[in-house]
Design an enzyme around this catalytic site. Structure first.
Site, PDB file in Angstrom:
ATOM      1  N   GLY A  11      34.776   4.494 -12.490  1.00 58.20           N
ATOM      2  CA  GLY A  11      34.087   3.552 -13.363  1.00 58.20           C
ATOM      3  C   GLY A  11      34.747   2.192 -13.346  1.00 58.20           C
ATOM      4  O   GLY A  11      35.924   2.054 -13.006  1.00 58.20           O
ATOM      5  N   GLY A  13      34.408  -1.768 -15.631  1.00 57.89           N
ATOM      6  CA  GLY A  13      33.764  -2.596 -16.632  1.00 57.89           C
ATOM      7  C   GLY A  13      34.444  -3.935 -16.719  1.00 57.89           C
ATOM      8  O   GLY A  13      35.270  -4.300 -15.871  1.00 57.89           O
ATOM      9  N   GLY A  16      38.399  -3.433 -17.108  1.00 55.09           N
ATOM     10  CA  GLY A  16      39.226  -2.871 -16.067  1.00 55.09           C
ATOM     11  C   GLY A  16      38.483  -1.863 -15.218  1.00 55.09           C
ATOM     12  O   GLY A  16      37.283  -1.633 -15.387  1.00 55.09           O
ATOM     13  N   VAL A  17      39.216  -1.263 -14.298  1.00 57.43           N
ATOM     14  CA  VAL A  17      38.668  -0.252 -13.402  1.00 57.43           C
ATOM     15  C   VAL A  17      39.382   1.064 -13.672  1.00 57.43           C
ATOM     16  O   VAL A  17      40.582   1.087 -13.961  1.00 57.43           O
ATOM     17  CB  VAL A  17      38.820  -0.681 -11.925  1.00 57.43           C
ATOM     18  N   VAL A  18      38.640   2.170 -13.604  1.00 48.33           N
ATOM     19  CA  VAL A  18      39.192   3.491 -13.901  1.00 48.33           C
ATOM     20  C   VAL A  18      39.121   4.355 -12.651  1.00 48.33           C
ATOM     21  O   VAL A  18      38.063   4.451 -12.006  1.00 48.33           O
ATOM     22  CB  VAL A  18      38.436   4.174 -15.055  1.00 48.33           C
ATOM     23  N   ASP A 134      33.241   0.000 -30.227  1.00 48.68           N
ATOM     24  CA  ASP A 134      32.282   0.030 -29.119  1.00 48.68           C
ATOM     25  C   ASP A 134      31.752   1.444 -28.902  1.00 48.68           C
ATOM     26  O   ASP A 134      31.675   1.924 -27.768  1.00 48.68           O
ATOM     27  CB  ASP A 134      32.906  -0.502 -27.830  1.00 48.68           C
TER      28      ASP A 134
END
Length: 327
Positions: A11, A13, A16-18, A134
């Site tokens: 993922g 966003g 950041g990146v996961v 969120d």
């Protein structure tokens, strides 16, 4: 981050990146979030997210923190910040609603089972002094056994760290409480329970309740569904920056929320309407919602025993290029 073997990206966003990775020391599969630098997601955001996760450790419906690590780049150029969490092998709740159920509403009993888990996790989060800010189906992961985990604490805030004003806007638009859309910076954890009300409605309807295209369109959809009289009577309404524009936009019908969910039991509607109360001071807290008859008088027993979140002091790992330290 030599301790972790990257297995693939899962993922990305704004924050950041996961990646999914294997911990070479323990053999555990984990999720590693690397925060983007230079776009408002620096070390302060990294530390805040890690502290919020640490405050919420130990609850079955909140993703578990494994480590937080700041690694200085070789040759200068600042630091890379990472948050290491448990990996939950499953789709998001959003994907389940959209793809697996193809927009078909959940039966009331199943919606109640899922909402109990979400409310239980959020009640514990709030008891630990954390606002998520969120909550949405995209930030809920469905595990292999159907258990839910709330994730992505990138917008979260430890309320004990400071009083309002808080950042605004927060929360993805479709799940954003009306006081936030109206410009409030003196909000509290009840913005999370509004989001839970939106999620509950989505489970029962099979589609988002308020899919606004802009902030004003979102506000119109909210007030056209639940009415505006409740909000207008709130003492804090007149102080909101956009209150006058909301009043002047057009006449508002009374609430038609019940008409939209005619098959929902009276006890279930008490929870839904309580979570979607426009006036924050009349909105159900997560703990209060769990005490409603919809849960306490259900035919099926609770699927999870409430667990108190951990409160251990968080100490981040700050190093050069060393491995992350599990906290």
């Amino acid at each position: 981050m030599e301790r972790y073997e990257c297995l693939g990206k899962i993922g990305e966003g704004a924050a950041g990146v996961v990646h999914v990775a294997r911990d070479r020391t323990t053999g555990e599969t984990v999720a590693v979030k690397r925060l983007h630098g230079g776009i408002g997601c620096g070390e302060e955001e990294w530390l805040r997210e890690a502290r919020c996760l640490q405050a919420c450790r130990g609850h079955p419906h909140l993703v578990e923190l494994r480590a937080a690590h700041r690694e200085m780049r070789r040759g200068g150029g600042g630091a890379c910040c990472y948050v290491v969490m448990e990996y939950v092998d499953g789709p998001s709740l959003s994907r389940v609603v959209r793809e697996e159920r193809r927009g078909r509403p959940f039966p009331e009993a199943e919606a109640r089972r899922l909402m109990r888990q979400l409310l239980d996790g959020v009640a514990a989060m709030h008891a630990a002094g954390v606002m998520h800010r969120d909550l949405k189906p995209d930030n809920v992961v469905v595990g292999p056994r159907g258990d839910l985990k709330i994730c992505d604490f990138g917008m979260s805030r430890v309320t004990a760290a400071g009083a309002p004003p808080y950042t605004s806007p927060v929360v993805t638009l479709w799940y954003r409480a009306p006081e936030l859309i109206l410009g409030s910076q003196e909000y509290d954890s009840l913005v999370d329970t509004w989001s839970l009300g939106c999620i509950m409605a989505e489970l029962l309807a099979g589609a988002p309740l308020f899919p606004g295209r802009s902030e004003m369109d979102q506000l119109n959809r909210v007030f056209d569904t639940v009415g505006m009289q409740d909000m207008k009577s709130w003492p804090g309404f007149a102080r909101l920056p956009r209150a006058e524009s909301a009043l002047c936009s057009r006449a508002r019908p009374p609430s038609r929320l019940r008409e939209m969910f005619p098959k929902l039991s009276a006890a279930g509607f008490d929870v839904l309407s309580g979570l979607l109360a426009c006036r924050p001071d009349r909105r159900l807290t997560a703990a209060d919602a769990l005490r409603c008859a919809w849960f306490t008088e259900a035919d099926t027993p609770p699927d999870a025993t409430p667990v108190t979140c951990g409160s251990a002091r968080f100490t981040p790992c700050v190093s050069g290029v060393a491995d992350a330290i599990v906290v």
